[in-house]
Write a protein that holds these residues in place. Structure first.
Motif, short mmCIF file in Angstrom:
data_model
loop_
_atom_site.label_atom_id
_atom_site.label_comp_id
_atom_site.label_asym_id
_atom_site.label_seq_id
_atom_site.Cartn_x
_atom_site.Cartn_y
_atom_site.Cartn_z
N PHE A 17 49.70 47.87 37.90
CA PHE A 17 49.34 46.46 37.72
C PHE A 17 48.70 46.20 36.35
O PHE A 17 48.57 45.05 35.95
CB PHE A 17 48.36 46.01 38.81
N GLY A 18 48.29 47.27 35.66
CA GLY A 18 47.75 47.11 34.32
C GLY A 18 46.44 46.34 34.27
O GLY A 18 46.15 45.68 33.26
N ASN A 19 45.64 46.41 35.31
CA ASN A 19 44.37 45.69 35.36
C ASN A 19 43.22 46.69 35.40
O ASN A 19 43.10 47.47 36.36
CB ASN A 19 44.34 44.77 36.60
N HIS B 239 42.81 42.45 48.73
CA HIS B 239 41.68 41.53 48.60
C HIS B 239 41.47 41.12 47.14
O HIS B 239 41.07 39.97 46.87
CB HIS B 239 40.42 42.17 49.16
N TYR B 240 41.72 42.04 46.22
CA TYR B 240 41.53 41.71 44.80
C TYR B 240 42.58 40.70 44.34
O TYR B 240 42.25 39.74 43.62
CB TYR B 240 41.60 42.96 43.95
N VAL B 241 43.83 40.88 44.74
CA VAL B 241 44.87 39.91 44.39
C VAL B 241 44.56 38.56 45.02
O VAL B 241 44.75 37.50 44.39
CB VAL B 241 46.25 40.43 44.84
N GLU B 242 44.05 38.57 46.25
CA GLU B 242 43.65 37.31 46.88
C GLU B 242 42.50 36.66 46.10
O GLU B 242 42.48 35.43 45.93
CB GLU B 242 43.23 37.58 48.32
N PHE B 243 41.56 37.49 45.62
CA PHE B 243 40.45 36.96 44.82
C PHE B 243 40.97 36.31 43.54
O PHE B 243 40.52 35.21 43.16
CB PHE B 243 39.48 38.11 44.50
N LEU B 244 41.89 36.94 42.85
CA LEU B 244 42.46 36.36 41.64
C LEU B 244 43.20 35.07 41.95
O LEU B 244 43.13 34.09 41.19
CB LEU B 244 43.41 37.36 40.97
N SER B 245 43.92 35.05 43.07
CA SER B 245 44.63 33.84 43.47
C SER B 245 43.66 32.70 43.75
O SER B 245 43.90 31.55 43.37
CB SER B 245 45.49 34.13 44.70
N LEU B 246 42.55 33.00 44.38
CA LEU B 246 41.55 31.97 44.66
C LEU B 246 40.90 31.46 43.39
O LEU B 246 40.55 30.27 43.29
CB LEU B 246 40.50 32.51 45.62
N ASN B 247 40.74 32.34 42.40
CA ASN B 247 40.23 31.87 41.11
C ASN B 247 41.18 30.83 40.50
O ASN B 247 40.73 29.80 39.98
CB ASN B 247 40.08 33.05 40.15
N ASP B 248 42.47 31.11 40.56
CA ASP B 248 43.45 30.14 40.03
C ASP B 248 43.43 28.85 40.83
O ASP B 248 43.48 27.75 40.26
CB ASP B 248 44.85 30.75 40.06
N ARG B 249 43.38 28.97 42.13
CA ARG B 249 43.40 27.76 42.97
C ARG B 249 42.15 26.91 42.77
O ARG B 249 42.22 25.67 42.74
CB ARG B 249 43.55 28.17 44.44
N LEU C 223 45.76 35.39 38.34
CA LEU C 223 46.89 36.29 38.57
C LEU C 223 47.61 36.69 37.29
O LEU C 223 48.35 37.68 37.29
CB LEU C 223 47.87 35.62 39.53
N ASP C 224 47.38 35.93 36.21
CA ASP C 224 48.04 36.28 34.96
C ASP C 224 47.47 37.55 34.34
O ASP C 224 48.04 38.08 33.38
CB ASP C 224 47.94 35.13 33.96
N SER C 225 46.35 38.07 34.91
CA SER C 225 45.79 39.33 34.41
C SER C 225 46.49 40.55 34.99
O SER C 225 46.19 41.68 34.62
CB SER C 225 44.30 39.41 34.73
N LEU C 226 47.43 40.32 35.90
CA LEU C 226 48.17 41.42 36.52
C LEU C 226 49.57 41.51 35.92
O LEU C 226 50.19 40.49 35.59
CB LEU C 226 48.28 41.21 38.03
N THR C 227 50.03 42.72 35.83
CA THR C 227 51.41 42.97 35.42
C THR C 227 52.24 43.28 36.67
O THR C 227 51.86 44.14 37.47
CB THR C 227 51.49 44.15 34.44
N ILE C 228 53.33 42.56 36.85
CA ILE C 228 54.17 42.79 38.03
C ILE C 228 54.87 44.14 37.88
O ILE C 228 55.65 44.35 36.96
CB ILE C 228 55.20 41.67 38.18
#
Length: 310
Positions: free
Chosen positions: A7-9, A136-146, A224-229
């Motif tokens: 994920f490069g994070n 949970h971390y991906v959900e946390f990043l998603s909530l930051n965006d939302r 979520l833009d801090s993650l690499t797919i």
């Protein structure tokens, strides 16, 4: 394989490293490996003879009454003898149960499979831990965006509301349009506390996995833009099954159960025990190591169960 590194994070990498070091379930799994290893060594040691050094000090008594032969005349000669005697014994003894039915070998095999199971259980705990933490971390990043989008949307709607109010005063807009805009603002404002609560829940879940409290968990406000797919690694489903630790745990349990069946079958048959002992025995401690007090014995013991209640 550290799949989370794809994920490069760096923050996610640090959280997982911290969880692997502090999570109590990981520590429990490690202690179970140590326990299983000790039991495997104990089971393997059962195939070899045991050596001991018995030191015995015994007080012996004849029981109080000695009955002699009856003299002529029919009167029995009964004498009382309550003198006790102390004996000393020092020796070296070896005991060995012959593994003629394969019981000890099956016990060692079962213990080795249990060790295998403990190792893969630790891998399975790590797999579940890293997957839960990453989720949970991906959900946390998603909530930051939302949350960020909700706040920005509320600001835009508020600015639009001010414009509509000016248009209403100028007669260019109706009161219905004004109330619709206010309803849209209140609707977006109502979602913000829910998103903030969900964000706190995600932080609490991550803190639990890290073995800490939410107040000590400091995270960034990245999205979520801090993650690499990551790219999907090619491979066959059968190879994936072989890599799954939970599948290997089930396999180890099945093999250990099979070995336990062999142990139970061997215990139906009579065991054979060999013992040998050599040492000194005497009635006086000062004479214990004299040549005439030397003794030795070898015993072969075969026990057959006749009735044991099932």
């Amino acid at each position: 394989m550290d799949w989370w590194s794809d994920f490069g994070n760096r923050e996610l990498q640090g959280l997982i490293d911290r969880a692997l070091s502090n999570n109590p379930d990981i520590r429990i799994a490690l202690n179970r490996i140590v326990q299983a290893k000790a039991r495997a060594e104990q089971a393997a040691a059962g195939k070899y003879p045991g050596l001991s050094a018995p030191l015995v000090i015994a007080q012996q008594s004849p029981g109080g009454v000695t009955v002699g032969t009856a003299p002529a005349g029919g009167v029995s000669n009964v004498s009382s003898n309550r003198t006790s005697q102390r004996t000393y014994q020092a020796s070296i003894r070896a005991d060995w149960r012959l593994d003629i039915w394969g019981e000890q070998s099956a016990l060692a095999e079962s213990a080795n499979f249990q060790l295998w199971r403990a190792v893969h259980e630790r891998e399975n705990v790590q797999r579940n831990l890293t997957a839960s933490l990453a989720t949970h971390y991906v959900e946390f990043l998603s909530l930051n965006d939302r949350l960020r989008i909700a706040v920005e949307t509320e600001e835009v709607l508020s600015a639009t509301l001010a414009t509509i109010e000016k248009r209403v005063k100028a007669g260019d807009a109706t009161l219905s349009e004004l109330e619709q805009q206010r309803a849209a603002i209140f609707a977006i404002r109502a979602t913000i506390p829910t998103l903030e609560q969900q964000k706190l829940d995600a932080i609490g879940a991550m803190a639990f996995l890290l073995g800490t409290v939410p107040g000590k968990l400091k995270l960034s406000n990245d999205g979520l833009d801090s993650l690499t797919i990551p790219s999907v690694a090619p491979g066959l489903p059968s190879a994936l099954l072989l890599r799954r630790p939970d599948v290997r745990v089930a396999e180890a349990q099945l093999l250990a159960a099979n070995a336990d069946v062999n142990v139970a079958r061997a215990r139906i048959l009579p065991p054979m025990d060999l013992s040998a002992q050599i040492g000194y025995s005497g009635i006086a401690l000062s004479q214990l190591f004299q040549p005439q007090t030397l003794f030795w014995n070898v015993v072969d013991n075969l026990v057959v169960s006749i009735f044991d209640g099932g």
